[in-house]
Motif scaffolding. Sequence first.
Motif, PDB file in Angstrom:
ATOM      1  N   LEU A  23       6.393   0.677  -8.871  1.00 54.60           N
ATOM      2  CA  LEU A  23       5.151   1.416  -9.075  1.00 54.60           C
ATOM      3  C   LEU A  23       4.320   1.553  -7.803  1.00 54.60           C
ATOM      4  O   LEU A  23       3.784   2.624  -7.516  1.00 54.60           O
ATOM      5  CB  LEU A  23       4.310   0.737 -10.164  1.00 54.60           C
ATOM      6  N   ALA A  24       4.198   0.472  -7.060  1.00 56.28           N
ATOM      7  CA  ALA A  24       3.290   0.459  -5.909  1.00 56.28           C
ATOM      8  C   ALA A  24       3.917   0.975  -4.621  1.00 56.28           C
ATOM      9  O   ALA A  24       3.235   1.589  -3.806  1.00 56.28           O
ATOM     10  CB  ALA A  24       2.766  -0.956  -5.677  1.00 56.28           C
ATOM     11  N   ALA A  25       5.213   0.718  -4.447  1.00 59.37           N
ATOM     12  CA  ALA A  25       5.839   1.056  -3.169  1.00 59.37           C
ATOM     13  C   ALA A  25       7.093   1.904  -3.320  1.00 59.37           C
ATOM     14  O   ALA A  25       7.749   2.208  -2.323  1.00 59.37           O
ATOM     15  CB  ALA A  25       6.186  -0.225  -2.410  1.00 59.37           C
ATOM     16  N   HIS A  26       7.443   2.254  -4.552  1.00 60.15           N
ATOM     17  CA  HIS A  26       8.663   3.027  -4.818  1.00 60.15           C
ATOM     18  C   HIS A  26       9.896   2.309  -4.290  1.00 60.15           C
ATOM     19  O   HIS A  26      10.840   2.937  -3.815  1.00 60.15           O
ATOM     20  CB  HIS A  26       8.563   4.444  -4.234  1.00 60.15           C
ATOM     21  N   ASP A  27       9.858   0.968  -4.368  1.00 63.83           N
ATOM     22  CA  ASP A  27      10.949   0.132  -3.882  1.00 63.83           C
ATOM     23  C   ASP A  27      11.006  -1.135  -4.739  1.00 63.83           C
ATOM     24  O   ASP A  27      10.161  -2.022  -4.577  1.00 63.83           O
ATOM     25  CB  ASP A  27      10.704  -0.236  -2.419  1.00 63.83           C
ATOM     26  N   PRO A  28      11.973  -1.233  -5.651  1.00 61.69           N
ATOM     27  CA  PRO A  28      12.022  -2.411  -6.526  1.00 61.69           C
ATOM     28  C   PRO A  28      12.228  -3.725  -5.778  1.00 61.69           C
ATOM     29  O   PRO A  28      11.909  -4.786  -6.303  1.00 61.69           O
ATOM     30  CB  PRO A  28      13.188  -2.121  -7.470  1.00 61.69           C
ATOM     31  N   ARG A  29      12.709  -3.677  -4.553  1.00 65.94           N
ATOM     32  CA  ARG A  29      12.912  -4.899  -3.759  1.00 65.94           C
ATOM     33  C   ARG A  29      11.719  -5.245  -2.874  1.00 65.94           C
ATOM     34  O   ARG A  29      11.757  -6.217  -2.111  1.00 65.94           O
ATOM     35  CB  ARG A  29      14.156  -4.751  -2.887  1.00 65.94           C
ATOM     36  N   LEU A  34       9.037  -8.966   0.814  1.00 68.32           N
ATOM     37  CA  LEU A  34       7.826  -9.632   1.314  1.00 68.32           C
ATOM     38  C   LEU A  34       8.004 -11.144   1.272  1.00 68.32           C
ATOM     39  O   LEU A  34       7.632 -11.851   2.216  1.00 68.32           O
ATOM     40  CB  LEU A  34       6.599  -9.246   0.487  1.00 68.32           C
ATOM     41  N   ARG A  35       8.567 -11.627   0.177  1.00 68.72           N
ATOM     42  CA  ARG A  35       8.802 -13.073   0.039  1.00 68.72           C
ATOM     43  C   ARG A  35       9.763 -13.597   1.101  1.00 68.72           C
ATOM     44  O   ARG A  35       9.680 -14.764   1.494  1.00 68.72           O
ATOM     45  CB  ARG A  35       9.348 -13.383  -1.348  1.00 68.72           C
ATOM     46  N   MET A  36      10.648 -12.731   1.569  1.00 68.64           N
ATOM     47  CA  MET A  36      11.622 -13.118   2.595  1.00 68.64           C
ATOM     48  C   MET A  36      11.082 -12.909   4.012  1.00 68.64           C
ATOM     49  O   MET A  36      11.805 -13.095   4.982  1.00 68.64           O
ATOM     50  CB  MET A  36      12.915 -12.317   2.412  1.00 68.64           C
ATOM     51  N   GLY A  37       9.821 -12.481   4.127  1.00 66.07           N
ATOM     52  CA  GLY A  37       9.201 -12.369   5.437  1.00 66.07           C
ATOM     53  C   GLY A  37       8.983 -10.962   5.952  1.00 66.07           C
ATOM     54  O   GLY A  37       8.533 -10.787   7.084  1.00 66.07           O
ATOM     55  N   ARG A  38       9.313  -9.957   5.153  1.00 69.41           N
ATOM     56  CA  ARG A  38       9.111  -8.571   5.585  1.00 69.41           C
ATOM     57  C   ARG A  38       7.629  -8.314   5.859  1.00 69.41           C
ATOM     58  O   ARG A  38       6.765  -8.740   5.109  1.00 69.41           O
ATOM     59  CB  ARG A  38       9.598  -7.619   4.502  1.00 69.41           C
ATOM     60  N   THR A  39       7.363  -7.616   6.930  1.00 68.27           N
ATOM     61  CA  THR A  39       6.008  -7.189   7.247  1.00 68.27           C
ATOM     62  C   THR A  39       5.975  -5.676   7.109  1.00 68.27           C
ATOM     63  O   THR A  39       6.612  -4.962   7.886  1.00 68.27           O
ATOM     64  CB  THR A  39       5.619  -7.584   8.689  1.00 68.27           C
ATOM     65  N   PRO A  40       5.248  -5.178   6.110  1.00 72.76           N
ATOM     66  CA  PRO A  40       5.211  -3.724   5.910  1.00 72.76           C
ATOM     67  C   PRO A  40       4.397  -3.028   6.999  1.00 72.76           C
ATOM     68  O   PRO A  40       3.547  -3.643   7.651  1.00 72.76           O
ATOM     69  CB  PRO A  40       4.536  -3.570   4.547  1.00 72.76           C
ATOM     70  N   ARG A  41       4.674  -1.761   7.171  1.00 72.09           N
ATOM     71  CA  ARG A  41       3.888  -0.965   8.110  1.00 72.09           C
ATOM     72  C   ARG A  41       2.452  -0.893   7.620  1.00 72.09           C
ATOM     73  O   ARG A  41       2.202  -0.987   6.410  1.00 72.09           O
ATOM     74  CB  ARG A  41       4.468   0.439   8.212  1.00 72.09           C
ATOM     75  N   PRO A  42       1.502  -0.710   8.533  1.00 67.90           N
ATOM     76  CA  PRO A  42       0.088  -0.652   8.128  1.00 67.90           C
ATOM     77  C   PRO A  42      -0.190   0.396   7.051  1.00 67.90           C
ATOM     78  O   PRO A  42      -0.951   0.134   6.113  1.00 67.90           O
ATOM     79  CB  PRO A  42      -0.647  -0.319   9.429  1.00 67.90           C
ATOM     80  N   THR A  44       1.896   1.515   4.751  1.00 66.98           N
ATOM     81  CA  THR A  44       2.461   1.032   3.490  1.00 66.98           C
ATOM     82  C   THR A  44       1.567  -0.041   2.885  1.00 66.98           C
ATOM     83  O   THR A  44       1.285  -0.015   1.682  1.00 66.98           O
ATOM     84  CB  THR A  44       3.882   0.470   3.706  1.00 66.98           C
ATOM     85  N   GLU A  45       1.110  -0.957   3.696  1.00 64.11           N
ATOM     86  CA  GLU A  45       0.224  -2.010   3.195  1.00 64.11           C
ATOM     87  C   GLU A  45      -1.064  -1.416   2.621  1.00 64.11           C
ATOM     88  O   GLU A  45      -1.510  -1.803   1.532  1.00 64.11           O
ATOM     89  CB  GLU A  45      -0.115  -3.008   4.292  1.00 64.11           C
ATOM     90  N   ALA A  46      -1.644  -0.456   3.317  1.00 63.92           N
ATOM     91  CA  ALA A  46      -2.869   0.187   2.833  1.00 63.92           C
ATOM     92  C   ALA A  46      -2.619   0.905   1.506  1.00 63.92           C
ATOM     93  O   ALA A  46      -3.448   0.830   0.582  1.00 63.92           O
ATOM     94  CB  ALA A  46      -3.403   1.157   3.874  1.00 63.92           C
ATOM     95  N   ARG A  47      -1.486   1.580   1.393  1.00 63.29           N
ATOM     96  CA  ARG A  47      -1.153   2.302   0.164  1.00 63.29           C
ATOM     97  C   ARG A  47      -0.964   1.337  -1.004  1.00 63.29           C
ATOM     98  O   ARG A  47      -1.451   1.590  -2.114  1.00 63.29           O
ATOM     99  CB  ARG A  47       0.102   3.135   0.379  1.00 63.29           C
ATOM    100  N   VAL A  48      -0.312   0.201  -0.771  1.00 68.73           N
ATOM    101  CA  VAL A  48      -0.089  -0.790  -1.820  1.00 68.73           C
ATOM    102  C   VAL A  48      -1.411  -1.420  -2.247  1.00 68.73           C
ATOM    103  O   VAL A  48      -1.687  -1.583  -3.434  1.00 68.73           O
ATOM    104  CB  VAL A  48       0.924  -1.863  -1.360  1.00 68.73           C
ATOM    105  N   ARG A  49      -2.254  -1.752  -1.281  1.00 71.19           N
ATOM    106  CA  ARG A  49      -3.568  -2.319  -1.614  1.00 71.19           C
ATOM    107  C   ARG A  49      -4.407  -1.321  -2.414  1.00 71.19           C
ATOM    108  O   ARG A  49      -5.097  -1.700  -3.355  1.00 71.19           O
ATOM    109  CB  ARG A  49      -4.303  -2.751  -0.353  1.00 71.19           C
ATOM    110  N   GLN A  50      -4.346  -0.065  -2.041  1.00 73.51           N
ATOM    111  CA  GLN A  50      -5.077   0.966  -2.770  1.00 73.51           C
ATOM    112  C   GLN A  50      -4.540   1.090  -4.193  1.00 73.51           C
ATOM    113  O   GLN A  50      -5.308   1.227  -5.147  1.00 73.51           O
ATOM    114  CB  GLN A  50      -4.978   2.306  -2.042  1.00 73.51           C
ATOM    115  N   TRP A  51      -3.228   1.031  -4.345  1.00 73.28           N
ATOM    116  CA  TRP A  51      -2.634   1.111  -5.681  1.00 73.28           C
ATOM    117  C   TRP A  51      -3.113  -0.055  -6.548  1.00 73.28           C
ATOM    118  O   TRP A  51      -3.475   0.136  -7.708  1.00 73.28           O
ATOM    119  CB  TRP A  51      -1.106   1.116  -5.574  1.00 73.28           C
TER     120      TRP A  51
END
Length: 66
Positions: A23-29, A34-42, A44-51
């Motif tokens: 729903l938030a990132a169009h990516d079920p993984r 993120l739990r494995m240490g992925r750092t999203p692009r700024p 993407t992070e802004a879009r997820v926070r907005q969602w």
Amino acid sequence: MLIRTVEKFLREHDMAATKFGRLAAHDPRFVLDLRMGRTPRPHTEARVRQWMAGYAPEMKGYVHAR
């Protein structure tokens, strides 16, 4: 950190990580990554926070009065 905010959101809304990712990132993984240490692009992070800020849970059993 985004992962802390996401984990809190998942607990508060009793939502599966894969559903959130779809729903938030169009990516079920997304959350797993993120739990494995992925750092999203700024962006993407802004879009997820907005969602998350605009999320309204579905109202199960709600009947629209006419």
